[in-house]
Design an enzyme around this catalytic site. Sequence first.
Site: not given
Length: 615
Positions: A339, A410, A459, A482-483
Amino acid sequence: MTSTPEKRAADAVDGVEVETETQTQTKKQHVEYPKGVAVIKAEYIVSNPANNGESTASYDDDEAEGGERSKPENPSGGKKRRGQNKNRDLKQKREEIRLCSTLLDPDNIRECSFGPDQCRNSHNVEEYLASKPTDVDGICPVYQAIGYCPTGLKCRWLKSHYVEGKLLRKDDSEIKKDEEVNKISHSAKDLLRKKKYIFKLADQIIPYIDSQVQNEENLEKRKDNEAAYIEAPFKVAEKKKLYLKNAKIVSPLTTVGNLPYRRLMKTLGADITYSEMALTIPMLQATAAEWALPKAHKSEYPGFGVQIATSKHYQAAKVSEAIYKETTHVSEINLNCGCPIDLLYRQGQGSALMDQPAKLLRILKSMNYCSGDIPVTVKMRTGTKDYKNTAIPLIDRILKENDVAAITLHGRSRQQRYTREADWSYIGEVAQTVKTWNEKKEDDKEKSDTQPTWFVGNGDIYTHEDWYKAMAIDGVDSVMIARGALIKPWIFEEIESQQYLDKSANERLEILRTFSNFAIEHWGSDEYGVGLARRFLCEFLSFTHRYIPIGILERLPPKINQRPPAWKGRNELETLLGSTDYKDWIKITEMFLGKAGPEFQFTPKHKSNAYENSR
């Protein structure tokens, strides 16, 4: 087909040579497209978007991880609406007249412990019903899903299950039990709050880890070290087995990675989901909001992980033990070492642990000892600084001194955030490191029966082509998205079918409807629950609106870092779903949740979305 000079001469008209089909296609293959721009077919480009010259495609992708970062001012003068809207007021206002919970069901009225005269909530049912906003049209999503509505008279869809003064309830055979799991008991929370919770495992391991810290700090005092040494009090329990080979994994996500979203992703093909990042101190203080994070829908298990962030081994030990003892449907506990949030970094949590290997190892060891049969995993970045990758030596040390069930990398540094593409070349190097350790473990007779450490890359996975390209890297067991799963929730369907799916606007709307229904089941069908559902649907739309329908793209594949010019869809609904204006997002929520009242508040996380839309 080859074109001869004679054929070209015959095709010439008025002295202008006509191109053959092959020549035309060859030219198209060499067309130079602007870098960083998603090329839209000409008929879908809006030539004069009325947004005061503001770019409709300015995104701050730190919002996916809850990051906070200041943005530069516009060098041409004035300030662009960029960066995050900090200090967002996200609290939903409650009803002015609140009905006492003892009166929710007219057929099951209970005695109020305060009494009608002393209770701060209303005991006047008629007055309360008259004060409520107009009911939402349609059938109550909760009643439809489980056979009754626990919200009772507070339900915003009340007329669908309230007839002649009675709440409707289906037959017992049709009633569904609560399908949400991992709810900590009131008694356990009370003990945590009063600091009376018994940590049987943590209380044994913490002194042992503390003694190791003392030894590390006093290496020159060998005799003192020997005197202070405490033997490990017990062995690590045998862990449940993880299997992540080719698994379709949704990354832990701040804000948008809530239970309704994860439940939606399970219906769309996800195998593994993770809770939002939970902080250890609030968990040990029995904070209700923090203990809400490990809650899951039973469809998520097996394959549900709880992610925690901490900077202290004793906190990690206690929280791991509490999760092990108080939850029932957890497949792994994941330590967040990636994070980038400044506040957490300054506290030594998240990606800061990558700069403190000894502390990181102590935390992982504490978690392993105290998590019972729940395996421990870790997620990290390439490093904390640009051009200074530190993941390989760190992972090498982790595998040497600890048993972790899985490592996720990541492919960006903390400093880099989302300013460049993920470094899959380095991810491949790390994959080889993990693979080498697994091969050593197989050759070691004492460890040959233990599970391998899975390696997961993360990623810039936005298409099925990205996924399969990443999976082809030697040593990569799976890929975390993720996105890509936020912007295009059906990405796992594309991976399964190995093709692009041109979802219609109506199909995309149904996905949002499903999320909305799951949100109402989770947060409740009263005014407060509807407000939360609406807010989180808006947060979800802050990503889904960025999807560019492949049917209007000039070329494939679309890239996650490419930004489109202002565009219109193939119909009005498609245009609406692609709007960058949060007011349009609220309009979309009204299709499922009824009209948003004046008391509803939503401020978009990113400033570029906060303007009036005149499309």
